[in-house]
Design an enzyme around this catalytic site. Structure first.
Site, short mmCIF file in Angstrom:
data_model
loop_
_atom_site.label_atom_id
_atom_site.label_comp_id
_atom_site.label_asym_id
_atom_site.label_seq_id
_atom_site.Cartn_x
_atom_site.Cartn_y
_atom_site.Cartn_z
N LYS A 192 -108.56 -72.04 -24.78
CA LYS A 192 -107.77 -71.74 -23.58
C LYS A 192 -108.61 -71.87 -22.31
CE LYS A 192 -103.87 -70.97 -25.64
NZ LYS A 192 -102.71 -71.88 -25.44
N TYR A 212 -110.13 -69.41 -30.13
CA TYR A 212 -108.89 -69.44 -29.34
C TYR A 212 -109.22 -69.30 -27.86
CZ TYR A 212 -104.36 -67.89 -27.51
OH TYR A 212 -103.21 -67.76 -26.77
N SER A 224 -103.99 -68.41 -21.53
CA SER A 224 -104.08 -67.02 -21.97
C SER A 224 -105.04 -66.27 -21.07
CB SER A 224 -104.60 -66.96 -23.42
OG SER A 224 -104.93 -65.64 -23.79
#
Length: 261
Positions: A163, A159, A145
Protein backbone atom coordinates in the site's frame (compact mmCIF):
# COMPACT_ATOMS: atom_id res chain seq x y z
CA UNK A 1 -22.32 18.47 -5.84
CA UNK A 2 -21.63 14.85 -6.82
CA UNK A 3 -22.90 14.02 -10.30
CA UNK A 4 -21.87 10.78 -12.01
CA UNK A 5 -24.79 10.58 -14.43
CA UNK A 6 -23.91 8.39 -17.44
CA UNK A 7 -20.26 8.16 -16.40
CA UNK A 8 -18.63 4.77 -16.99
CA UNK A 9 -16.83 3.36 -13.96
CA UNK A 10 -14.64 0.27 -13.70
CA UNK A 11 -14.38 -0.90 -10.08
CA UNK A 12 -12.17 -3.83 -9.14
CA UNK A 13 -12.72 -5.97 -6.05
CA UNK A 14 -16.39 -5.05 -6.09
CA UNK A 15 -18.30 -8.08 -4.84
CA UNK A 16 -18.03 -7.11 -1.18
CA UNK A 17 -16.99 -4.39 1.23
CA UNK A 18 -15.75 -1.06 -0.07
CA UNK A 19 -15.93 -2.06 -3.74
CA UNK A 20 -19.53 -3.23 -3.47
CA UNK A 21 -20.52 -0.07 -1.60
CA UNK A 22 -18.80 2.10 -4.23
CA UNK A 23 -20.53 0.42 -7.16
CA UNK A 24 -23.87 0.64 -5.39
CA UNK A 25 -23.40 4.36 -4.75
CA UNK A 26 -22.11 4.97 -8.28
CA UNK A 27 -25.20 3.25 -9.66
CA UNK A 28 -27.52 5.36 -7.51
CA UNK A 29 -25.75 8.45 -8.88
CA UNK A 30 -26.50 7.39 -12.46
CA UNK A 31 -23.19 5.79 -13.47
CA UNK A 32 -22.72 2.76 -15.70
CA UNK A 33 -20.62 0.30 -13.74
CA UNK A 34 -18.29 -2.60 -14.47
CA UNK A 35 -17.84 -4.87 -11.48
CA UNK A 36 -14.76 -7.10 -11.29
CA UNK A 37 -14.01 -9.77 -8.67
CA UNK A 38 -13.21 -13.46 -8.32
CA UNK A 39 -16.47 -14.42 -6.58
CA UNK A 40 -19.20 -14.79 -9.25
CA UNK A 41 -22.16 -15.38 -6.91
CA UNK A 42 -21.37 -12.29 -4.83
CA UNK A 43 -20.86 -10.24 -7.99
CA UNK A 44 -24.29 -11.25 -9.31
CA UNK A 45 -26.00 -10.39 -6.02
CA UNK A 46 -24.44 -6.94 -5.76
CA UNK A 47 -25.09 -6.30 -9.47
CA UNK A 48 -28.81 -6.86 -8.92
CA UNK A 49 -28.76 -4.38 -6.05
CA UNK A 50 -26.93 -1.84 -8.23
CA UNK A 51 -29.51 -2.15 -11.00
CA UNK A 52 -32.36 -1.62 -8.55
CA UNK A 53 -30.74 1.59 -7.29
CA UNK A 54 -29.89 3.03 -10.71
CA UNK A 55 -32.24 5.86 -11.76
CA UNK A 56 -31.78 4.60 -15.33
CA UNK A 57 -32.02 0.91 -14.34
CA UNK A 58 -28.56 0.30 -15.76
CA UNK A 59 -27.44 -3.29 -15.35
CA UNK A 60 -23.78 -3.49 -14.33
CA UNK A 61 -21.33 -5.37 -16.48
CA UNK A 62 -20.08 -8.27 -14.35
CA UNK A 63 -16.64 -9.73 -14.99
CA UNK A 64 -15.20 -12.63 -13.02
CA UNK A 65 -11.43 -12.19 -12.94
CA UNK A 66 -8.40 -13.15 -10.91
CA UNK A 67 -5.91 -10.28 -10.73
CA UNK A 68 -3.00 -12.59 -9.99
CA UNK A 69 -3.30 -13.32 -13.73
CA UNK A 70 -2.18 -10.56 -16.12
CA UNK A 71 -4.50 -11.84 -18.83
CA UNK A 72 -7.52 -11.31 -16.57
CA UNK A 73 -6.50 -7.69 -15.97
CA UNK A 74 -6.37 -7.10 -19.72
CA UNK A 75 -9.67 -8.89 -20.26
CA UNK A 76 -11.45 -6.80 -17.61
CA UNK A 77 -10.42 -3.59 -19.34
CA UNK A 78 -11.14 -4.82 -22.88
CA UNK A 79 -14.62 -6.07 -21.97
CA UNK A 80 -15.46 -2.73 -20.35
CA UNK A 81 -14.44 -0.76 -23.43
CA UNK A 82 -16.23 -3.23 -25.69
CA UNK A 83 -19.44 -2.77 -23.71
CA UNK A 84 -19.37 1.01 -23.21
CA UNK A 85 -16.80 2.35 -25.71
CA UNK A 86 -15.46 4.74 -23.06
CA UNK A 87 -14.17 4.98 -19.51
CA UNK A 88 -14.52 7.89 -17.09
CA UNK A 89 -13.60 6.42 -13.70
CA UNK A 90 -11.18 3.70 -12.64
CA UNK A 91 -11.30 2.52 -9.03
CA UNK A 92 -8.41 0.21 -8.20
CA UNK A 93 -9.89 -1.44 -5.12
CA UNK A 94 -8.92 -5.11 -5.46
CA UNK A 95 -6.44 -6.11 -2.81
CA UNK A 96 -5.32 -9.03 -0.71
CA UNK A 97 -3.45 -9.52 2.57
CA UNK A 98 -1.62 -12.29 4.37
CA UNK A 99 -0.21 -12.42 7.86
CA UNK A 100 2.90 -14.58 7.61
CA UNK A 101 5.74 -12.99 9.48
CA UNK A 102 9.04 -12.18 7.85
CA UNK A 103 11.01 -15.41 7.53
CA UNK A 104 8.08 -17.78 8.07
CA UNK A 105 7.91 -20.77 5.70
CA UNK A 106 6.25 -19.64 2.47
CA UNK A 107 6.35 -15.94 3.33
CA UNK A 108 7.89 -14.99 -0.02
CA UNK A 109 5.08 -16.72 -1.92
CA UNK A 110 2.58 -14.61 0.02
CA UNK A 111 4.68 -11.51 -0.60
CA UNK A 112 4.76 -12.14 -4.36
CA UNK A 113 1.00 -12.63 -4.53
CA UNK A 114 0.29 -9.51 -2.47
CA UNK A 115 2.56 -7.35 -4.60
CA UNK A 116 1.09 -8.80 -7.81
CA UNK A 117 -2.54 -8.00 -6.91
CA UNK A 118 -2.04 -4.82 -4.86
CA UNK A 119 0.58 -3.17 -7.07
CA UNK A 120 1.34 -4.87 -10.39
CA UNK A 121 -2.31 -5.30 -11.39
CA UNK A 122 -2.97 -1.64 -10.57
CA UNK A 123 -0.02 -0.53 -12.67
CA UNK A 124 -1.12 -2.68 -15.61
CA UNK A 125 -4.76 -1.62 -15.47
CA UNK A 126 -3.78 2.03 -15.20
CA UNK A 127 -1.56 1.66 -18.27
CA UNK A 128 -4.42 0.09 -20.23
CA UNK A 129 -6.92 2.75 -19.14
CA UNK A 130 -4.78 5.84 -19.68
CA UNK A 131 -5.82 6.55 -23.26
CA UNK A 132 -9.55 6.20 -22.58
CA UNK A 133 -9.39 8.23 -19.37
CA UNK A 134 -7.40 11.00 -21.06
CA UNK A 135 -10.07 11.24 -23.74
CA UNK A 136 -12.84 11.58 -21.15
CA UNK A 137 -10.72 13.69 -18.77
CA UNK A 138 -11.45 11.07 -16.15
CA UNK A 139 -10.30 10.10 -12.69
CA UNK A 140 -8.42 7.26 -11.05
CA UNK A 141 -9.00 6.43 -7.39
CA UNK A 142 -6.63 3.94 -5.79
CA UNK A 143 -7.87 2.32 -2.59
CA UNK A 144 -4.86 2.13 -0.33
CA UNK A 145 -4.76 1.91 3.47
CA UNK A 146 -3.90 3.93 6.54
CA UNK A 147 -1.55 1.00 7.12
CA UNK A 148 0.68 2.45 4.40
CA UNK A 149 1.46 5.38 6.67
CA UNK A 150 2.41 3.58 9.87
CA UNK A 151 4.76 0.63 10.29
CA UNK A 152 3.64 -2.60 11.94
CA UNK A 153 6.66 -4.91 11.94
CA UNK A 154 4.78 -7.89 13.33
CA UNK A 155 1.55 -8.01 11.31
CA UNK A 156 0.63 -7.44 7.67
CA UNK A 157 4.07 -6.01 6.92
CA UNK A 158 3.93 -7.03 3.23
CA UNK A 159 0.42 -5.57 2.91
CA UNK A 160 1.66 -2.27 4.33
CA UNK A 161 4.59 -2.32 1.91
CA UNK A 162 2.26 -2.86 -1.03
CA UNK A 163 0.00 0.00 0.00
CA UNK A 164 2.96 2.34 0.54
CA UNK A 165 4.03 1.48 -3.02
CA UNK A 166 0.50 2.22 -4.19
CA UNK A 167 0.62 5.65 -2.53
CA UNK A 168 3.84 6.47 -4.36
CA UNK A 169 2.34 5.22 -7.63
CA UNK A 170 -0.65 7.50 -7.02
CA UNK A 171 1.56 10.57 -6.59
CA UNK A 172 3.83 9.66 -9.51
CA UNK A 173 0.93 9.10 -11.90
CA UNK A 174 -0.83 12.27 -10.74
CA UNK A 175 2.10 14.27 -12.08
CA UNK A 176 2.60 12.15 -15.17
CA UNK A 177 -1.04 12.00 -16.31
CA UNK A 178 -2.01 15.62 -15.56
CA UNK A 179 -3.78 17.68 -16.74
CA UNK A 180 -6.16 15.23 -18.43
CA UNK A 181 -6.44 12.57 -15.70
CA UNK A 182 -6.71 13.12 -11.96
CA UNK A 183 -5.21 10.43 -9.71
CA UNK A 184 -5.94 10.26 -5.98
CA UNK A 185 -5.80 7.69 -3.22
CA UNK A 186 -8.24 6.80 -0.47
CA UNK A 187 -6.59 5.35 2.65
CA UNK A 188 -9.13 3.76 4.99
CA UNK A 189 -8.46 2.63 8.53
CA UNK A 190 -10.45 -0.24 10.00
CA UNK A 191 -13.63 -0.95 8.00
CA UNK A 192 -16.49 -3.39 8.60
CA UNK A 193 -15.75 -5.86 5.81
CA UNK A 194 -15.78 -9.63 5.32
CA UNK A 195 -12.33 -9.76 6.94
CA UNK A 196 -13.74 -8.62 10.27
CA UNK A 197 -16.92 -10.66 9.86
CA UNK A 198 -14.81 -13.81 9.48
CA UNK A 199 -13.21 -13.43 12.91
CA UNK A 200 -14.36 -15.78 15.72
CA UNK A 201 -16.35 -13.07 17.53
CA UNK A 202 -16.80 -10.19 15.07
CA UNK A 203 -19.09 -8.11 17.30
CA UNK A 204 -16.70 -8.18 20.24
CA UNK A 205 -13.68 -7.46 18.03
CA UNK A 206 -15.38 -4.56 16.27
CA UNK A 207 -16.51 -3.10 19.59
CA UNK A 208 -12.95 -3.34 20.91
CA UNK A 209 -11.47 -1.77 17.78
CA UNK A 210 -14.04 1.03 17.89
CA UNK A 211 -13.04 1.88 21.47
CA UNK A 212 -9.42 2.24 20.32
CA UNK A 213 -10.31 4.93 17.77
CA UNK A 214 -10.58 8.62 18.71
CA UNK A 215 -13.99 8.77 17.00
CA UNK A 216 -15.06 5.55 18.78
CA UNK A 217 -16.29 3.88 15.64
CA UNK A 218 -15.26 1.45 12.94
CA UNK A 219 -16.03 2.72 9.44
CA UNK A 220 -18.77 1.23 7.31
CA UNK A 221 -17.92 0.53 3.66
CA UNK A 222 -20.38 3.27 2.71
CA UNK A 223 -18.23 5.85 4.53
CA UNK A 224 -15.34 5.07 2.20
CA UNK A 225 -17.62 4.84 -0.84
CA UNK A 226 -18.79 8.41 -0.24
CA UNK A 227 -15.20 9.61 -0.35
CA UNK A 228 -14.47 7.61 -3.50
CA UNK A 229 -17.51 9.09 -5.24
CA UNK A 230 -16.37 12.59 -4.32
CA UNK A 231 -12.91 11.97 -5.80
CA UNK A 232 -14.51 10.46 -8.91
CA UNK A 233 -16.67 13.53 -9.51
CA UNK A 234 -16.03 17.06 -10.70
CA UNK A 235 -16.58 18.21 -7.12
CA UNK A 236 -12.91 17.30 -6.55
CA UNK A 237 -11.70 18.83 -9.81
CA UNK A 238 -8.89 20.70 -7.99
CA UNK A 239 -7.44 17.54 -6.42
CA UNK A 240 -4.79 15.23 -7.80
CA UNK A 241 -1.95 13.36 -6.14
CA UNK A 242 -3.75 13.46 -2.79
CA UNK A 243 -3.51 10.68 -0.20
CA UNK A 244 -6.86 11.06 1.55
CA UNK A 245 -7.17 9.31 4.91
CA UNK A 246 -10.51 8.20 6.38
CA UNK A 247 -9.63 6.25 9.52
CA UNK A 248 -11.72 7.32 12.55
CA UNK A 249 -8.54 8.96 13.83
CA UNK A 250 -6.49 5.75 13.77
CA UNK A 251 -3.28 7.55 12.80
CA UNK A 252 -3.43 10.02 15.68
CA UNK A 253 -3.77 7.40 18.43
CA UNK A 254 -1.00 7.45 21.02
CA UNK A 255 -0.01 3.75 21.18
CA UNK A 256 1.10 4.21 24.81
CA UNK A 257 -2.17 5.79 25.91
CA UNK A 258 -4.95 3.88 24.17
CA UNK A 259 -8.27 4.43 25.89
CA UNK A 260 -10.77 1.58 25.48
CA UNK A 261 -13.24 2.62 28.15
Amino acid sequence: MINLDNKVALVTGSSDGIGAAATSLFSSLGAKVTKVRRNQSKLDKVAAECQSKSPHHYKPLVIKADFTRDEDVVRAFNETISAYNRLDILVNNAGIAANKEFGDPGYLEDYDQIMHVNVRAVVRLTELATSSLAESKGAIINVSSAGSLIANPNAFWAYGMSKAALDMFTKSMAGKLAPNIRVNSVNPGIVRTSFLRATPDPTAIQDYLAKMQPLKRVADPEDIAQLISFLASDASRNMTGSIVVSDSGYLVVDPYNIKTE
